[in-house]
Design an enzyme around this catalytic site. Sequence first.
Site, PDB file in Angstrom:
ATOM      1  N   GLU A   1       0.835  -1.199   0.000  1.00  0.00           N
ATOM      2  CA  GLU A   1       0.000   0.000   0.000  1.00  0.00           C
ATOM      3  C   GLU A   1       0.874   1.255   0.000  1.00  0.00           C
ATOM      4  O   GLU A   1       0.628   2.217  -0.735  1.00  0.00           O
ATOM      5  CB  GLU A   1      -0.913  -0.030   1.220  1.00  0.00           C
ATOM      6  CG  GLU A   1      -2.097   0.902   1.149  1.00  0.00           C
ATOM      7  CD  GLU A   1      -3.035   0.732   2.327  1.00  0.00           C
ATOM      8  OE1 GLU A   1      -3.899   1.609   2.498  1.00  0.00           O
ATOM      9  OE2 GLU A   1      -2.905  -0.254   3.090  1.00  0.00           O
TER      10      GLU A   1
ATOM     11  N   ALA B   1      -7.825   2.541   8.416  1.00  0.00           N
ATOM     12  CA  ALA B   1      -7.323   1.605   9.423  1.00  0.00           C
ATOM     13  C   ALA B   1      -5.810   1.630   9.577  1.00  0.00           C
ATOM     14  O   ALA B   1      -5.281   1.062  10.526  1.00  0.00           O
ATOM     15  CB  ALA B   1      -7.781   0.180   9.092  1.00  0.00           C
ATOM     16  N   SER B   2      -5.102   2.251   8.646  1.00  0.00           N
ATOM     17  CA  SER B   2      -3.636   2.287   8.740  1.00  0.00           C
ATOM     18  C   SER B   2      -3.106   3.583   8.152  1.00  0.00           C
ATOM     19  O   SER B   2      -3.810   4.292   7.429  1.00  0.00           O
ATOM     20  CB  SER B   2      -3.020   1.089   8.008  1.00  0.00           C
ATOM     21  OG  SER B   2      -3.273   1.166   6.615  1.00  0.00           O
ATOM     22  N   THR B   3      -1.854   3.876   8.476  1.00  0.00           N
ATOM     23  CA  THR B   3      -1.176   5.019   7.881  1.00  0.00           C
ATOM     24  C   THR B   3       0.187   4.557   7.384  1.00  0.00           C
ATOM     25  O   THR B   3       0.812   3.677   8.000  1.00  0.00           O
ATOM     26  CB  THR B   3      -1.048   6.191   8.878  1.00  0.00           C
ATOM     27  OG1 THR B   3      -0.523   7.332   8.197  1.00  0.00           O
ATOM     28  CG2 THR B   3      -0.136   5.854  10.046  1.00  0.00           C
ATOM     29  N   GLN B   4       0.639   5.120   6.270  1.00  0.00           N
ATOM     30  CA  GLN B   4       1.889   4.707   5.650  1.00  0.00           C
ATOM     31  C   GLN B   4       2.805   5.905   5.420  1.00  0.00           C
ATOM     32  O   GLN B   4       2.328   7.002   5.102  1.00  0.00           O
ATOM     33  CB  GLN B   4       1.646   4.054   4.283  1.00  0.00           C
ATOM     34  CG  GLN B   4       1.031   2.673   4.334  1.00  0.00           C
ATOM     35  CD  GLN B   4      -0.438   2.669   4.667  1.00  0.00           C
ATOM     36  OE1 GLN B   4      -0.879   1.990   5.587  1.00  0.00           O
ATOM     37  NE2 GLN B   4      -1.228   3.453   3.953  1.00  0.00           N
TER      38      GLN B   4
END
Length: 487
Positions: A152, A192-195
């Site tokens: 991602e 739901a997530s961070t990149q």
Amino acid sequence: TQSRNSLAAAAHWSCASLSLSLSRPVPQYGIVLDAGSSHTAMFIYKWPADKENDTGIVSQHSMCDVEGGGISSYAENPPAAGKSLKQCLDQAVSDVPKERHPLTPLYLGATAGMRLLTDPQASDRVLSAVTATLKSYPFDFRGAKILSGEDEGVFGWVTANYLLENFIKYGWIGQWFRPKKPTLGAMDLGGASTQITFETQKPIEDPRNEVTLRLYGQTYKVYTHSFLCYGRDQILRRMLSKVMKADGYKTNVSNPCWPKGYQRNFKLQDVYDSPCTAVEKPDSYDPQRSIDMSGSGDTAQCRLHVDSLFSFTSCSFTNCSFDGVFQPGLSGNFIAFSAFFYTVDFIQTVMKRRVASPDDLNTAAEAICSANWTELLLKAPVQKKWLQDYCAVANFVYLVISKGYRFDESSFPNIAFQKKAGDTSIGWALGYMLNLTNMIPADEAGFRKGANYSSWVVLILLFVAVILIALGTAFCLLRSGKQHRTM
């Protein structure tokens, strides 16, 4: 008359030849369904090319937001996950020319929402239902899969740099060339997530964070990490859990991150039905138990709760971001998109505040938290659904950027908060399609030209010939006219 006919024929032939030589290849299309944790978005891309790896910059042809939640929300009813996609897929049938349907690749990539499903059989059933729906459409379905957090991050980085032509650029003389400019880092804040992903020449001490890419004959060493449970929606769930835990899980709770005047009733399962909050379930957990929560707008207390989501104490590497995760020193410019963009856009357009430094972000978060519910509604009535959460999210964005990723007064101005590059949304979807269709080749681009060199030579000679014929004809006509007047 004969000269005029010859000139007209030559001109017609030249125009026809020019039209034939410069006619654009039949456009190609590609479809990617971004199955995120909170919702699914469909992107249709278009590019004028006969061969996929001879393409110019791909553009976004159209998009569609799927109604309802992400496909992971249908774990208890998998067939509904497939049905939810039909409205947007029907739009794709209309948006893509019928003759291109069987040649249009169709992909679905699921992200952190599906990664959070702890039951592998449940995720398999959802993907099977989605696959059955996608296969029923007349496109070239090439698979539905769950992306890793690293995928991602890297695909988002590829998308941003591809759209901004940092890998390769199409020159005005009809040639591809590699621009001599550095790549941009990419920061994505999903549900739901961070990149965070960026190119670096510094040693990457944790091999799990290193990705080597070879694009257009150039090798890129990229650092990337995805923080699961640090996406916007999961952060808000975790915040509610922190607030209830601090208040002893009472039935009536005061939330310092909600504005004064705002209140809501919800069930415990709305907070704890996630692996991100499961560890903080109260001992006597009743999923149907009702909680009455009201906002107190306490900026300092809210900041303490948000800060408690991170761990900055342990690091087994020379340098860490948070939660013991290695991160090399920042380098270059960055682009921040998804919820990073929406949060900063709210601060700038609704709160009328500039965001040029970490201190600006800090004071803006304080201003949001101190505003009451009535004030916020007057400022942005169309955003009523999200207004109560901007205090917590703004504090999170401030902390993750400044304290987590370590952007300071000198490096913060290097971040551009953007939703799109041109008319194309920034995210992992385009990079994913480019990778799977081999549209970014690993071998040398070879300075590919927009048209064959010999074709350009023929066209130039043709134009010269037409001009000479026209001049010669005009000269003859003038001369014959003079002779006629003399006689």
